[in-house]
Design a protein around this motif. Structure first.
Motif, PDB file in Angstrom:
ATOM      1  N   GLY A 103     -19.836   6.754  19.828  1.00 39.66           N
ATOM      2  CA  GLY A 103     -18.264   6.716  20.151  1.00 39.66           C
ATOM      3  C   GLY A 103     -17.521   7.089  18.892  1.00 39.66           C
ATOM      4  N   GLU A 104     -17.765   6.081  17.953  1.00 48.13           N
ATOM      5  CA  GLU A 104     -17.046   6.025  16.878  1.00 48.13           C
ATOM      6  C   GLU A 104     -16.974   7.290  15.993  1.00 48.13           C
ATOM      7  N   ARG A 105     -18.285   7.556  15.892  1.00 50.80           N
ATOM      8  CA  ARG A 105     -18.655   8.782  14.810  1.00 50.80           C
ATOM      9  C   ARG A 105     -18.072  10.250  15.623  1.00 50.80           C
ATOM     10  N   LEU A 106     -18.294  10.319  16.822  1.00 47.40           N
ATOM     11  CA  LEU A 106     -17.783  11.595  17.613  1.00 47.40           C
ATOM     12  C   LEU A 106     -16.255  11.352  17.696  1.00 47.40           C
ATOM     13  N   ASP A 121     -14.875  12.520  14.248  1.00 46.97           N
ATOM     14  CA  ASP A 121     -15.317  13.972  13.637  1.00 46.97           C
ATOM     15  C   ASP A 121     -14.462  14.874  14.373  1.00 46.97           C
ATOM     16  N   LEU A 122     -14.615  14.698  15.752  1.00 47.22           N
ATOM     17  CA  LEU A 122     -13.685  15.714  16.662  1.00 47.22           C
ATOM     18  C   LEU A 122     -12.413  15.476  16.858  1.00 47.22           C
ATOM     19  N   SER A 123     -11.779  14.533  16.512  1.00 51.35           N
ATOM     20  CA  SER A 123     -10.350  14.250  16.430  1.00 51.35           C
ATOM     21  C   SER A 123      -9.995  15.309  15.142  1.00 51.35           C
ATOM     22  N   GLU A 124     -10.721  14.913  13.992  1.00 45.42           N
ATOM     23  CA  GLU A 124     -10.287  15.586  12.726  1.00 45.42           C
ATOM     24  C   GLU A 124     -10.514  17.092  12.883  1.00 45.42           C
ATOM     25  N   MET A 125     -11.482  17.597  13.662  1.00 43.78           N
ATOM     26  CA  MET A 125     -11.874  19.089  13.849  1.00 43.78           C
ATOM     27  C   MET A 125     -11.040  19.653  14.534  1.00 43.78           C
ATOM     28  N   LEU A 126     -10.531  18.808  15.674  1.00 39.94           N
ATOM     29  CA  LEU A 126      -9.926  19.633  16.715  1.00 39.94           C
ATOM     30  C   LEU A 126      -8.405  19.621  16.657  1.00 39.94           C
ATOM     31  N   GLU A 182     -16.274  29.973  35.548  1.00 38.16           N
ATOM     32  CA  GLU A 182     -14.868  29.648  35.554  1.00 38.16           C
ATOM     33  C   GLU A 182     -14.559  28.097  35.030  1.00 38.16           C
ATOM     34  N   ARG A 183     -15.842  27.160  34.853  1.00 34.69           N
ATOM     35  CA  ARG A 183     -15.611  25.742  34.748  1.00 34.69           C
ATOM     36  C   ARG A 183     -16.378  25.340  33.791  1.00 34.69           C
ATOM     37  N   ARG A 184     -16.761  25.986  32.722  1.00 32.18           N
ATOM     38  CA  ARG A 184     -17.507  25.653  31.499  1.00 32.18           C
ATOM     39  C   ARG A 184     -16.660  24.580  30.815  1.00 32.18           C
ATOM     40  N   CYS A 185     -17.565  23.681  30.088  1.00 27.58           N
ATOM     41  CA  CYS A 185     -17.020  22.607  28.987  1.00 27.58           C
ATOM     42  C   CYS A 185     -17.947  22.430  27.853  1.00 27.58           C
ATOM     43  N   ILE A 186     -17.675  21.574  27.097  1.00 26.17           N
ATOM     44  CA  ILE A 186     -18.527  21.183  25.978  1.00 26.17           C
ATOM     45  C   ILE A 186     -18.593  19.655  26.077  1.00 26.17           C
ATOM     46  N   VAL A 187     -19.797  19.194  26.070  1.00 28.47           N
ATOM     47  CA  VAL A 187     -20.461  17.710  26.218  1.00 28.47           C
ATOM     48  C   VAL A 187     -20.651  17.476  24.820  1.00 28.47           C
ATOM     49  N   PRO A 188     -19.586  16.664  24.138  1.00 28.02           N
ATOM     50  CA  PRO A 188     -20.278  16.180  22.676  1.00 28.02           C
ATOM     51  C   PRO A 188     -21.043  14.967  22.808  1.00 28.02           C
ATOM     52  N   CYS A 189     -22.247  15.054  22.292  1.00 29.86           N
ATOM     53  CA  CYS A 189     -23.219  13.894  22.180  1.00 29.86           C
ATOM     54  C   CYS A 189     -23.848  13.828  20.722  1.00 29.86           C
ATOM     55  N   SER A 190     -24.150  12.667  20.476  1.00 30.50           N
ATOM     56  CA  SER A 190     -24.948  12.298  19.141  1.00 30.50           C
ATOM     57  C   SER A 190     -26.469  12.728  19.342  1.00 30.50           C
ATOM     58  N   GLY A 191     -26.836  12.666  20.492  1.00 30.78           N
ATOM     59  CA  GLY A 191     -28.189  12.775  20.711  1.00 30.78           C
ATOM     60  C   GLY A 191     -28.573  12.911  22.184  1.00 30.78           C
TER      61      GLY A 191
END
Length: 114
Positions: free
Chosen positions: A9-12, A15-20, A86-95
């Motif tokens: 959680g901390e890394r994602l 990283d994602l807050s900064e990227m997005l 119609e309902r695609r999403c991205i599932v961010p994960c570390s592994g």
């Protein structure tokens, strides 16, 4: 889909807050299982947005949760066709974890990561 995934959680979140460019927050769960809540990204009117979802797909006709779809056929199978379009999403994960039967009474869990 993999059956179980690893969320740092901390890394994602960082990283994602900064990227997005918005405050993305995800909770750490090193063994997230089907039916558990997971934070995803989807394309909204303002760009990417965060949405909580349940891990897995539960069609009304099925008695059990589905956690695997083949990329080669998900745009053709009735179970996944509409969601794929119609309902695609991205599932961010570390592994993620995969399982292998090594001859014993229990399968061996292997962790994969980038």
């Amino acid at each position: 889909m993999c059956g179980r995934i690893d969320i740092d959680g901390e890394r994602l979140s960082h990283d994602l807050s900064e990227m997005l460019g918005f405050d993305f927050h995800v909770e750490t769960n090193n063994d997230l299982r089907p039916t558990q809540s997971i934070q995803t990204l989807f394309s909204g009117q303002q760009g990417f947005e965060q949405m909580d979802a349940s891990w897995g797909i539960k069609p009304t006709w099925s008695k059990q949760l589905l956690i695997n779809a083949k990329a080669e056929t998900d745009d053709q199978k009735l179970t996944f066709k509409q969601a794929f379009r119609e309902r695609r999403c991205i599932v961010p994960c570390s592994g993620w974890y995969e399982w292998r039967n090594e001859g014993g009474p229990r399968k061996q869990k292997y962790h994969f990561q980038h």
